[in-house]
Design an enzyme around this catalytic site. Sequence first.
Site, PDB file in Angstrom:
ATOM      1  N   LYS A  13       0.833  -1.211   0.000  1.00 12.44           N
ATOM      2  CA  LYS A  13       0.000   0.000   0.000  1.00 12.44           C
ATOM      3  C   LYS A  13       0.870   1.264   0.000  1.00 12.44           C
ATOM      4  O   LYS A  13       0.634   2.173  -0.776  1.00 12.44           O
ATOM      5  CB  LYS A  13      -0.933   0.029   1.222  1.00 12.44           C
ATOM      6  CG  LYS A  13      -1.912  -1.131   1.299  1.00 12.44           C
ATOM      7  CD  LYS A  13      -2.920  -0.953   2.419  1.00 12.44           C
ATOM      8  CE  LYS A  13      -2.309  -0.975   3.810  1.00 12.44           C
ATOM      9  NZ  LYS A  13      -1.728  -2.259   4.204  1.00 12.44           N
ATOM     10  N   ARG A  88      -9.871   0.883   8.664  1.00 11.52           N
ATOM     11  CA  ARG A  88      -9.371  -0.462   8.945  1.00 11.52           C
ATOM     12  C   ARG A  88     -10.376  -1.261   9.779  1.00 11.52           C
ATOM     13  O   ARG A  88     -10.089  -2.404  10.130  1.00 11.52           O
ATOM     14  CB  ARG A  88      -8.084  -0.330   9.759  1.00 11.52           C
ATOM     15  CG  ARG A  88      -6.823  -0.823   9.066  1.00 11.52           C
ATOM     16  CD  ARG A  88      -5.712  -0.608  10.061  1.00 11.52           C
ATOM     17  NE  ARG A  88      -4.452  -1.179   9.743  1.00 11.52           N
ATOM     18  CZ  ARG A  88      -3.435  -0.512   9.202  1.00 11.52           C
ATOM     19  NH1 ARG A  88      -3.586   0.721   8.812  1.00 11.52           N
ATOM     20  NH2 ARG A  88      -2.274  -1.108   9.056  1.00 11.52           N
ATOM     21  N   ARG A 127      11.327  -5.980   4.997  1.00 12.36           N
ATOM     22  CA  ARG A 127      11.002  -4.607   4.600  1.00 12.36           C
ATOM     23  C   ARG A 127      11.893  -3.608   5.351  1.00 12.36           C
ATOM     24  O   ARG A 127      12.081  -3.712   6.561  1.00 12.36           O
ATOM     25  CB  ARG A 127       9.531  -4.314   4.920  1.00 12.36           C
ATOM     26  CG  ARG A 127       9.148  -2.869   4.667  1.00 12.36           C
ATOM     27  CD  ARG A 127       7.676  -2.680   4.525  1.00 12.36           C
ATOM     28  NE  ARG A 127       6.930  -2.918   5.763  1.00 12.36           N
ATOM     29  CZ  ARG A 127       5.604  -2.828   5.834  1.00 12.36           C
ATOM     30  NH1 ARG A 127       4.905  -2.534   4.757  1.00 12.36           N
ATOM     31  NH2 ARG A 127       4.992  -3.056   6.977  1.00 12.36           N
ATOM     32  N   ARG A 156      11.096  -1.081  10.723  1.00  9.05           N
ATOM     33  CA  ARG A 156      10.009  -0.679  11.613  1.00  9.05           C
ATOM     34  C   ARG A 156       9.941  -1.597  12.831  1.00  9.05           C
ATOM     35  O   ARG A 156      10.101  -2.799  12.704  1.00  9.05           O
ATOM     36  CB  ARG A 156       8.674  -0.758  10.851  1.00  9.05           C
ATOM     37  CG  ARG A 156       8.306   0.531  10.187  1.00  9.05           C
ATOM     38  CD  ARG A 156       7.135   0.361   9.276  1.00  9.05           C
ATOM     39  NE  ARG A 156       5.947  -0.184   9.912  1.00  9.05           N
ATOM     40  CZ  ARG A 156       4.747  -0.251   9.330  1.00  9.05           C
ATOM     41  NH1 ARG A 156       4.601   0.196   8.099  1.00  9.05           N
ATOM     42  NH2 ARG A 156       3.717  -0.749   9.952  1.00  9.05           N
ATOM     43  N   ARG A 167      -0.828  -8.659  13.234  1.00  7.15           N
ATOM     44  CA  ARG A 167      -1.426  -7.682  12.312  1.00  7.15           C
ATOM     45  C   ARG A 167      -2.250  -8.378  11.230  1.00  7.15           C
ATOM     46  O   ARG A 167      -3.301  -7.892  10.828  1.00  7.15           O
ATOM     47  CB  ARG A 167      -0.335  -6.803  11.692  1.00  7.15           C
ATOM     48  CG  ARG A 167       0.176  -5.765  12.686  1.00  7.15           C
ATOM     49  CD  ARG A 167       1.569  -5.301  12.366  1.00  7.15           C
ATOM     50  NE  ARG A 167       1.653  -4.533  11.149  1.00  7.15           N
ATOM     51  CZ  ARG A 167       2.785  -4.362  10.462  1.00  7.15           C
ATOM     52  NH1 ARG A 167       3.899  -4.928  10.861  1.00  7.15           N
ATOM     53  NH2 ARG A 167       2.789  -3.624   9.392  1.00  7.15           N
TER      54      ARG A 167
END
Length: 209
Positions: A13, A88, A127, A156, A167
Site C-alpha cells: 500500500k 481499517r 522490509r 520498523r 497484524r
Amino acid sequence: MRMILVGPPGAGKGTQAARLVETYAIPHISTGDMFRAAVKAGTELGKRADEYMQQGALVPDSLVIDMVLERIQQPDCASGFMLDGFPRTTPQAQALDQALSAAGIELDAVVLIEVPDELIEDRIIHRRQDPETGAIYHLINNPPTDEAVRARLVHRKDDTAEACRARLEKYHAETAPIVPFYGAKGLLKRVDGVGSPDDVEVRIKAALA
Ligand code: AMP
C-alpha cells in the site's frame, strides 16, 4: 480523485500510494505514518498509539477517526486524497461514510491489493525504509543500489514475525469485513498485489482507468 487503498500488511500500500499520489497530484494520508510521526514527536497521541502498534494491535477507533476526519478537511484535500491504512474497521468505514455524505463528497474508488498470507511474513521481515525519502525496499527482492541509502535503512519496530502475525490476524478479523461494504457501493477494485511494484502499479492504474 478520492480513493482508499486497502490490503493486508505488506501488500504494498505504501509503495503504491507514493506512486499514485504523484500521478493524481493528491495528498497521501497514511494513518500509520501519522502515528509514527506522533510517536517520534513524543505527543500524547503518539504515546497512546505506540503501545498498540508495537504489539501489532489496532489503535482504538476513537483515536483514529477524529484524526482522519480533521485531516481530510484541510484545504489540500479539497480536490482529492488518498487514504492509506484507513478505514481499517467497520466503525471507521461508517464514520468516514457519514462524514463524506454530510459534506456532499463521494469516493471515486477503493482499491484492494490482494496478496496471499504465505507471502506476507517474508515481505514484512525483509522490509526496510529510507528515513530520508520514505522509499520502501525489500532487502532481497528490491534492495537499494546506492550504498549510502542501504546504510541508513530502518526496520520498523512492528515489522517482526510476531507482530506481523498479530497484524495479519487483525486484518482478517477487523479490516476484511469492510471490503463487502465498499463492494456493495460499487466502488471496489480488486488488484493482484503479487509481482514487482511496477507490475502492480500498472494493474492499479488499469483498474482505475
Ligand atoms: P501501517 O503503517 O498502516 O501498517 O500501520 C501501522 C500501525 O499503526 C498498525 O499496525 C496499527 O497499530 C496502527 N494503525 C494505522 N492505521 C490504523 C487504523 N486505521 N486503525 C487502527 N490502527 C491503525
